[in-house]
Design an enzyme around this catalytic site. Structure first.
Site, PDB file in Angstrom:
ATOM      1  N   SER A  78      -9.785   1.824   3.003  1.00  0.00           N
ATOM      2  CA  SER A  78      -8.913   2.595   2.146  1.00  0.00           C
ATOM      3  C   SER A  78      -7.883   1.760   1.386  1.00  0.00           C
ATOM      4  CB  SER A  78      -8.167   3.646   2.972  1.00  0.00           C
ATOM      5  OG  SER A  78      -7.274   3.045   3.892  1.00  0.00           O
ATOM      6  N   LYS A 100       0.848  -1.192   0.000  1.00  0.00           N
ATOM      7  CA  LYS A 100       0.000   0.000   0.000  1.00  0.00           C
ATOM      8  C   LYS A 100       0.883   1.240   0.000  1.00  0.00           C
ATOM      9  CE  LYS A 100      -3.933   1.970   2.630  1.00  0.00           C
ATOM     10  NZ  LYS A 100      -4.834   1.743   3.788  1.00  0.00           N
ATOM     11  N   SER A 149      -9.954  -0.382   7.246  1.00  0.00           N
ATOM     12  CA  SER A 149      -9.353  -0.191   5.916  1.00  0.00           C
ATOM     13  C   SER A 149      -8.660  -1.406   5.324  1.00  0.00           C
ATOM     14  CB  SER A 149      -8.362   0.974   5.949  1.00  0.00           C
ATOM     15  OG  SER A 149      -9.045   2.199   5.915  1.00  0.00           O
TER      16      SER A 149
END
Lengths: 113, 544
Positions: free
Chosen positions: B182, B107, B206
């Protein structure tokens, strides 16, 4: 609780943001809606309840005070927006005092006074 | 692109999971094949890079934007060099680590030394991470290969992937829908079979919510289990890094590699990590599975297909020997309010550092987007004007909204009403979980708590269409209704796919354990996965 234009302007300054006119109107409306939902917390009895700032309280741990390598200066300066200053070994930022108009200086600390 | 009706029939006859060059090869089979010399790490890396280039992101062409949009960046040469080093290590007779040759997506809020890092924000365009995050060091030590920077909501603020300043990632099961957020790119890339595993971060859901929406497995470890060193901070009392994979065993393997104490994160738990792999196949005989009355049965805003899937999951666990028990989490209904007040307050402090002085895309008045962005107006020093313009133009709408909300909650006169009150409600939520699960998975004494794990939905809905909630922040926040209480309590939880709805969209179940109970939730999740069978993967062509 509603967030009006004055609230948005004050907070915006505190957190060093700027908004376009459309953004400023939008954010006030949306934050008011969100805070209306958060008002559900008013119904919760928290009398005598200690707040939780961290889910785990880790005991303070100490280590030997030994020298360690930190970030190399060149690495720390690598992302500096001012490349000329970085090449000379420092960060450069815009002037803090020059060009201030004389009549209004917003006091950083005095917003809630 | 229309949804494919054939998706549910895409059962595979062979066992592609055991073919190391197949798109759905597992972490477990890949690492075993590389360690045994059945396949070279370079071959595995090239296969992954080819899939990514053909279907999602071509680094030479700058990426095509009508694809799944999982990647913000990719450095193929670094990937190949790393793979070659692993092959050389094996050729020299050195033992390989537990993730030998496994490509793991990262990420884009986790630092990889010498690589760009943007948090999907314009403000960090051009930034290069000066050091490796702890989890990167651990992945490298395990002989895994970090691959690419995965798309996300800007600064991890969002539940759909749509607040990315670059482009929204899409759902591999239906590209007209969101992958959740997210950790949107991490979930979409793993769900689509572009990568076998990825790291995400979870502040209020997330990792788990996008895992639920993309048919992947996502583990949020206990707060403090995985070091936050090198993770760009969002809510420091909530943030945890964890894996997204396609199987529970794979999640256990990646978790085992990245968990453990790190002195550079003061909240890192100084206690040993129980290896979750040996107990993974031990089943759930007599394990007590708690069903909270607040999250069980028909609920407002929860899709019927989700409710039905939870009932099937509970029955499957019962059939495997578990005991279903009712538990009470009376304060979970307040979690969204408490979570968003605390997380935004922490955000407003954490994001103060992005000011364009030491790093970041500095903007001065006049080189913004042309619209006057000067509220309040007035004369400012050049420094203040630079702050206002850099942050005003560099942050997106949701980031700014949360900074302002957090600052409002922290403001004198409102601090007790909002920030402190939320932290007190957090105490009540944490007490609910302790009453249900006990204070600590390792606790040997005292009276037994009513249950060993808790089962809830991960998300109230399946993946929703792009744009459906973007203009309604409060409805977007409600995506976290089952995930946020867990984050406030700090306990570990996993989301795993437990079925598809009638449109072929994945549904995830959340299993929650007591503090440091990752091995337990992984064992129950592995049992549930065996009992229900894995869901059909998406049709790869949907990505084209």
């Amino acid at each position: 609780m509603s967030i009006d234009r004055r609230d948005v302007e004050q907070i915006t300054h505190l957190v060093r943001l700027s908004f376009t006119e459309a953004e400023a109107q939008d954010i006030g409306t949306q934050l008011t809606r969100i805070l209306d939902h958060f008002a559900q917390l008013d119904a919760v009895d928290v009398n005598g309840v200690e707040p939780t700032w961290q889910p785990v309280v880790t005991p303070n741990t100490m280590r030997e005070d030994e020298p360690r390598d930190g970030l190399e200066r060149s690495s720390a300066l690598r992302n500096s927006p001012d490349r000329d200053a970085a090449a000379e070994g420092f960060f450069a930022m815009p002037a803090v005092l020059e060009d201030l108009a004389d009549e209004t200086v917003i006091d950083d600390a005095g917003e809630d006074a | 692109m229309a949804k494919s009706k054939k998706r549910k029939q895409s059962k595979k006859s062979a066992t592609p999971e055991n073919n190391p060059l197949d798109r759905f090869a597992t972490v477990t089979s890949l690492a075993a094949a590389v360690a045994a010399g059945d396949v070279a790490a370079v071959e595995v890396a090239d296969a992954a890079l080819a899939r990514i280039r053909d279907e999602d992101f071509d680094p030479d062409a700058g990426g095509s934007r009508d694809r799944l949009n999982c990647f913000l960046g990719l450095e193929p040469e670094k990937v190949r060099e790393r793979a070659a080093a692993i092959d050389a290590k094996r050729a020299a007779g050195e033992p390989l680590g537990p993730l030998a040759g496994v490509p793991v997506g990262i990420k884009d809020n986790i630092s990889l030394a010498g690589s760009p890092l943007t948090c999907a924000s314009k403000l960090l365009a051009g930034y290069t991470a000066p050091y490796d995050a702890h989890v990167i060091e651990r992945l490298l030590a395990a002989d895994a290969i970090p691959v690419g920077r995965l798309n996300m909501d800007e600064f991890a603020k969002g539940s759909s992937g749509e607040t990315s300043a670059y482009f929204p990632a899409r759902n591999p099961y239906d590209p007209t829908r969101v992958p959740g957020g997210s950790s949107s790119g991490s979930a979409a890339a793993v769900g689509a079979g572009l990568l076998p595993a990825a790291l995400g971060s979870d502040t209020g859901g997330s990792i788990r919510q996008p895992a639920s929406l993309t048919g992947t497995v996502g583990l949020k470890p206990t707060y403090g289990r995985v070091s936050r060193y090198g993770l760009v901070a969002f809510g420091s009392s909530l943030d945890q890094i964890g894996p997204l994979t396609r199987t529970v065993e794979d999640a256990a393997r990646v978790f085992a590699a990245i968990a453990g104490h790190d002195s550079r994160d003061a909240t890192s738990a100084p206690r040993p990590v129980e290896d979750p792999l040996p107990t993974l196949t031990q089943g759930v005989e007599a394990v007590r599975v708690g069903l909270p009355k607040q999250t069980t049965g028909a609920l407002d805003g929860v899709e019927p297909a989700v409710v039905e899937a939870m009932e099937r999951a509970a029955k499957a666990l019962e059939a495997a020997g578990a005991v279903l028990v009712d538990v009470d989490l009376p304060h979970s209904q307040y979690a969204i309010s408490a979570y968003y007040l605390l997380a935004t307050s922490e955000t407003s402090a954490n994001l103060a550092r992005f000011d364009g002085v030491r790093y970041g895309a500095r903007r001065t008045p006049g080189d913004d987007d042309g619209e006057p962005r000067d509220v309040p107006p007035g004369p400012h020093s050049p420094l203040l004007a630079t702050y206002l313009t850099t942050r005003g133009a560099g942050f997106g709408d949701e980031v700014k909204r949360r900074i302002v909300l957090g600052a409002f909650a922290l403001r004198s006169g409102y601090h007790d009403k909002y920030f402190r009150k939320a932290a007190q409600v957090r105490t009540l939520i944490q007490r609910d979980f302790i009453a249900a699960l006990g204070a600590d998975a390792a606790a040997k004494s005292g009276s037994a708590p009513p249950c060993d794990v808790i089962l809830t939905p991960t998300s109230p809905t399946v993946a929703f269409p792009l744009g459906a909630k973007l203009d309604d922040p409060l409805s977007m926040y409600m995506c976290d209704i089952f995930a946020a209480p867990v984050s406030l309590a700090g306990v570990p939880a996993i989301s795993l796919p437990v079925g598809l709805d009638s449109a072929g969209l994945p549904i995830g179940a959340q299993l929650i354990g007591p503090m440091y109970g990752e091995a337990r939730v992984l064992r129950v999740a592995a049992t549930l996965e065996r009992e229900l069978g894995r869901i059909a993967p998406p049709t790869p062509a949907a990505a084209g």
